[in-house]
Scaffold this motif. Structure first.
Motif, PDB file in Angstrom:
ATOM      1  N   LYS A 194     -13.287  15.126   0.820  1.00  0.00           N
ATOM      2  CA  LYS A 194     -14.476  14.279   0.752  1.00  0.00           C
ATOM      3  C   LYS A 194     -14.113  12.838   0.407  1.00  0.00           C
ATOM      4  O   LYS A 194     -14.748  11.894   0.886  1.00  0.00           O
ATOM      5  N   GLU A 195     -13.105  12.680  -0.421  1.00  0.00           N
ATOM      6  CA  GLU A 195     -12.641  11.331  -0.742  1.00  0.00           C
ATOM      7  C   GLU A 195     -12.107  10.646   0.505  1.00  0.00           C
ATOM      8  O   GLU A 195     -12.417   9.479   0.775  1.00  0.00           O
ATOM      9  N   LEU A 196     -11.304  11.380   1.280  1.00  0.00           N
ATOM     10  CA  LEU A 196     -10.738  10.819   2.503  1.00  0.00           C
ATOM     11  C   LEU A 196     -11.829  10.508   3.517  1.00  0.00           C
ATOM     12  O   LEU A 196     -11.792   9.477   4.199  1.00  0.00           O
ATOM     13  N   ALA A 197     -12.815  11.392   3.625  1.00  0.00           N
ATOM     14  CA  ALA A 197     -13.904  11.190   4.583  1.00  0.00           C
ATOM     15  C   ALA A 197     -14.724   9.959   4.226  1.00  0.00           C
ATOM     16  O   ALA A 197     -15.340   9.338   5.107  1.00  0.00           O
ATOM     17  N   GLY A 198     -14.720   9.597   2.935  1.00  0.00           N
ATOM     18  CA  GLY A 198     -15.473   8.424   2.502  1.00  0.00           C
ATOM     19  C   GLY A 198     -14.739   7.116   2.707  1.00  0.00           C
ATOM     20  O   GLY A 198     -15.305   6.039   2.497  1.00  0.00           O
ATOM     21  N   GLU A 199     -13.470   7.201   3.097  1.00  0.00           N
ATOM     22  CA  GLU A 199     -12.685   5.994   3.352  1.00  0.00           C
ATOM     23  C   GLU A 199     -12.860   5.606   4.818  1.00  0.00           C
ATOM     24  O   GLU A 199     -12.363   6.284   5.718  1.00  0.00           O
ATOM     25  N   ASP A 201     -11.594   3.498   6.761  1.00  0.00           N
ATOM     26  CA  ASP A 201     -10.430   3.167   7.581  1.00  0.00           C
ATOM     27  C   ASP A 201      -9.346   4.246   7.551  1.00  0.00           C
ATOM     28  O   ASP A 201      -8.206   3.994   7.929  1.00  0.00           O
ATOM     29  N   PHE A 202      -9.705   5.456   7.111  1.00  0.00           N
ATOM     30  CA  PHE A 202      -8.680   6.481   6.979  1.00  0.00           C
ATOM     31  C   PHE A 202      -8.072   6.863   8.329  1.00  0.00           C
ATOM     32  O   PHE A 202      -6.868   7.072   8.438  1.00  0.00           O
ATOM     33  N   SER A 203      -8.896   6.968   9.370  1.00  0.00           N
ATOM     34  CA  SER A 203      -8.375   7.326  10.691  1.00  0.00           C
ATOM     35  C   SER A 203      -7.356   6.305  11.163  1.00  0.00           C
ATOM     36  O   SER A 203      -6.295   6.656  11.700  1.00  0.00           O
ATOM     37  N   GLU A 204      -7.661   5.022  10.959  1.00  0.00           N
ATOM     38  CA  GLU A 204      -6.723   3.961  11.347  1.00  0.00           C
ATOM     39  C   GLU A 204      -5.436   4.056  10.543  1.00  0.00           C
ATOM     40  O   GLU A 204      -4.332   3.901  11.083  1.00  0.00           O
ATOM     41  N   LEU A 205      -5.567   4.312   9.244  1.00  0.00           N
ATOM     42  CA  LEU A 205      -4.397   4.444   8.387  1.00  0.00           C
ATOM     43  C   LEU A 205      -3.514   5.596   8.846  1.00  0.00           C
ATOM     44  O   LEU A 205      -2.283   5.469   8.932  1.00  0.00           O
ATOM     45  N   PHE A 206      -4.128   6.723   9.158  1.00  0.00           N
ATOM     46  CA  PHE A 206      -3.365   7.889   9.604  1.00  0.00           C
ATOM     47  C   PHE A 206      -2.638   7.585  10.907  1.00  0.00           C
ATOM     48  O   PHE A 206      -1.449   7.902  11.066  1.00  0.00           O
ATOM     49  N   MET A 233      -5.420  -2.113   2.992  1.00  0.00           N
ATOM     50  CA  MET A 233      -4.773  -0.839   3.292  1.00  0.00           C
ATOM     51  C   MET A 233      -4.392  -0.120   2.003  1.00  0.00           C
ATOM     52  O   MET A 233      -3.887  -0.733   1.057  1.00  0.00           O
ATOM     53  N   ASP A 234      -4.630   1.154   1.951  1.00  0.00           N
ATOM     54  CA  ASP A 234      -4.251   1.963   0.797  1.00  0.00           C
ATOM     55  C   ASP A 234      -2.814   2.426   0.990  1.00  0.00           C
ATOM     56  O   ASP A 234      -2.548   3.440   1.634  1.00  0.00           O
ATOM     57  N   LEU A 235      -1.869   1.672   0.441  1.00  0.00           N
ATOM     58  CA  LEU A 235      -0.459   1.987   0.657  1.00  0.00           C
ATOM     59  C   LEU A 235      -0.034   3.273  -0.031  1.00  0.00           C
ATOM     60  O   LEU A 235       0.863   3.971   0.456  1.00  0.00           O
ATOM     61  N   VAL A 236      -0.664   3.598  -1.143  1.00  0.00           N
ATOM     62  CA  VAL A 236      -0.342   4.874  -1.799  1.00  0.00           C
ATOM     63  C   VAL A 236      -0.653   6.018  -0.845  1.00  0.00           C
ATOM     64  O   VAL A 236       0.146   6.943  -0.668  1.00  0.00           O
ATOM     65  N   ASP A 240       1.903   8.726   0.960  1.00  0.00           N
ATOM     66  CA  ASP A 240       1.637  10.173   0.858  1.00  0.00           C
ATOM     67  C   ASP A 240       1.590  10.811   2.250  1.00  0.00           C
ATOM     68  O   ASP A 240       2.138  11.897   2.474  1.00  0.00           O
ATOM     69  N   LEU A 241       0.941  10.136   3.186  1.00  0.00           N
ATOM     70  CA  LEU A 241       0.877  10.635   4.552  1.00  0.00           C
ATOM     71  C   LEU A 241       2.262  10.644   5.192  1.00  0.00           C
ATOM     72  O   LEU A 241       2.601  11.557   5.957  1.00  0.00           O
ATOM     73  N   SER A 242       3.069   9.643   4.873  1.00  0.00           N
ATOM     74  CA  SER A 242       4.433   9.583   5.414  1.00  0.00           C
ATOM     75  C   SER A 242       5.242  10.798   4.976  1.00  0.00           C
ATOM     76  O   SER A 242       5.988  11.379   5.776  1.00  0.00           O
ATOM     77  N   VAL A 243       5.087  11.184   3.725  1.00  0.00           N
ATOM     78  CA  VAL A 243       5.785  12.366   3.213  1.00  0.00           C
ATOM     79  C   VAL A 243       5.299  13.611   3.954  1.00  0.00           C
ATOM     80  O   VAL A 243       6.108  14.450   4.383  1.00  0.00           O
TER      81      VAL A 243
END
Length: 321
Positions: A194-199, A201-206, A233-236, A240-243
């Motif tokens: 739910k936190e991710l869905a509320g961001e 720009d998450f799709s762009e970040l991914f 951009m949420d670099l943290v 995390d996504l990179s890992v």
């Protein structure tokens, strides 16, 4: 006895969770324990599960849900729960139930209790009246005293499936594509999803994170970095996504495609997987974790990202030599 349940989508899913099924079986066999500890890092699921168990025990979902049941005491807090926050339980628990034969105490998040508060509660758990059931919900059992842990029926709550999280998000109005994406990235944690869905720009970040694994040259790096506005951009989250993506690539090159977490981009990951080996991906995981730590110490986030991308591509290229 007829049991009533909160019939929301999450309520239905929780009702079928093995943790709830275990307590349901005990209730049907008249074998409920005097104290339970439910463990889950997912705050939303943990709360729903604990409340569903209370509804089961008291056989009343309306008053439990509204907080008006006279035989239900609910202590909730996301900060330190002190002695005064739980002290009244010691006396209230001995009062006679008003609407049935059970009185239920629920404490969320029990791992937020101070040592003094836990010791105060311990005396009640050690010698509870026959009509009392104490339920603790916690995200971390290590925060609880061994004496508490030894006196409760500990039940770990299995994480939700990707499909369950996606279904819940869609029911709540999240677009299909975004629901599928965040469900695949949440690790079975609905709260995180739910936190991710509320961001916004998450799709762009991914997508940017996936693209980073296809970089091969200095020119590509410069073009790539020019797309990124670090201030927005949420670099943290990026690291995390990179890992997570690096570990997915490890699954692919080891022949275990079934272990890929982000299956919705399996085709793209398979396409770039040939540019990596085990050593390079292990190194990239280390680089991403290190970059995430660096963010806490360096004010220049752009420099941290630039260095990570440069080193990542260096590692990728060197593995081919």
């Amino acid at each position: 006895m007829w049991y009533h349940f909160n019939m929301t989508n999450l309520g239905l899913i929780v009702k079928n969770n093995p943790a709830f099924v275990e307590v349901l079986a005990q209730a049907k066999n008249d074998a409920l324990r005097h104290a339970y500890l439910f463990l889950s890092p997912d705050k939303l699921v943990l709360k729903q599960l604990c409340l569903s168990v209370v509804e089961l025990i008291l056989n009343d979902n309306v008053k439990v849900k509204s907080g008006t049941h006279p035989d239900f005491v609910f202590v909730e807090g996301d900060k330190n729960l002190k002695v005064e926050d739980v002290a009244f339980i010691a006396s209230d628990v001995f009062s006679t139930p008003l609407e049935g034969d059970k009185k239920v105490i629920l404490i969320l998040d029990a791992s937020a209790m101070t040592a003094d508060a836990q010791n105060k509660l311990l005396k009640t758990i050690e010698e509870p009246p026959a009509h009392a059931i104490i339920i603790l919900g916690a995200s971390n059992e290590k925060a609880l005293l061994p004496t508490i842990l030894s006196r409760v029926n500990k039940i770990e709550v299995p994480v939700l499936t990707e499909a369950q999280i996606e279904s819940i998000l869609r029911d709540e109005g999240v677009a299909d594509d975004l629901a599928a994406l965040v469900a695949s990235c949440a690790g079975g944690n609905l709260t995180r999803a739910k936190e991710l869905a509320g961001e916004s720009d998450f799709s762009e970040l991914f997508n940017l994170c996936v693209e980073s694994f296809s970089l091969n040259s200095s020119r590509e790096i410069l073009t790539y970095l020019s797309k990124i506005n670090v201030s927005k951009m949420d670099l943290v989250e990026f690291f995390d996504l990179s890992v997570a993506l690096a570990r997915d690539l490890l699954m692919i090159i080891s022949g275990n495609k079934g272990g890929v977490f982000n299956r919705h981009v399996l085709g793209e990951l398979e396409r770039v997987s040939g540019g990596f080996n085990y050593a390079s991906l292990t190194r990239i995981v280390d680089l991403a974790l290190g970059a995430k730590k660096d963010l806490a110490f360096y004010a220049n986030a752009q420099a941290v990202l630039d260095e990570y991308i440069l080193k990542m591509v260096e590692v990728k290229v060197s593995c081919r030599k």
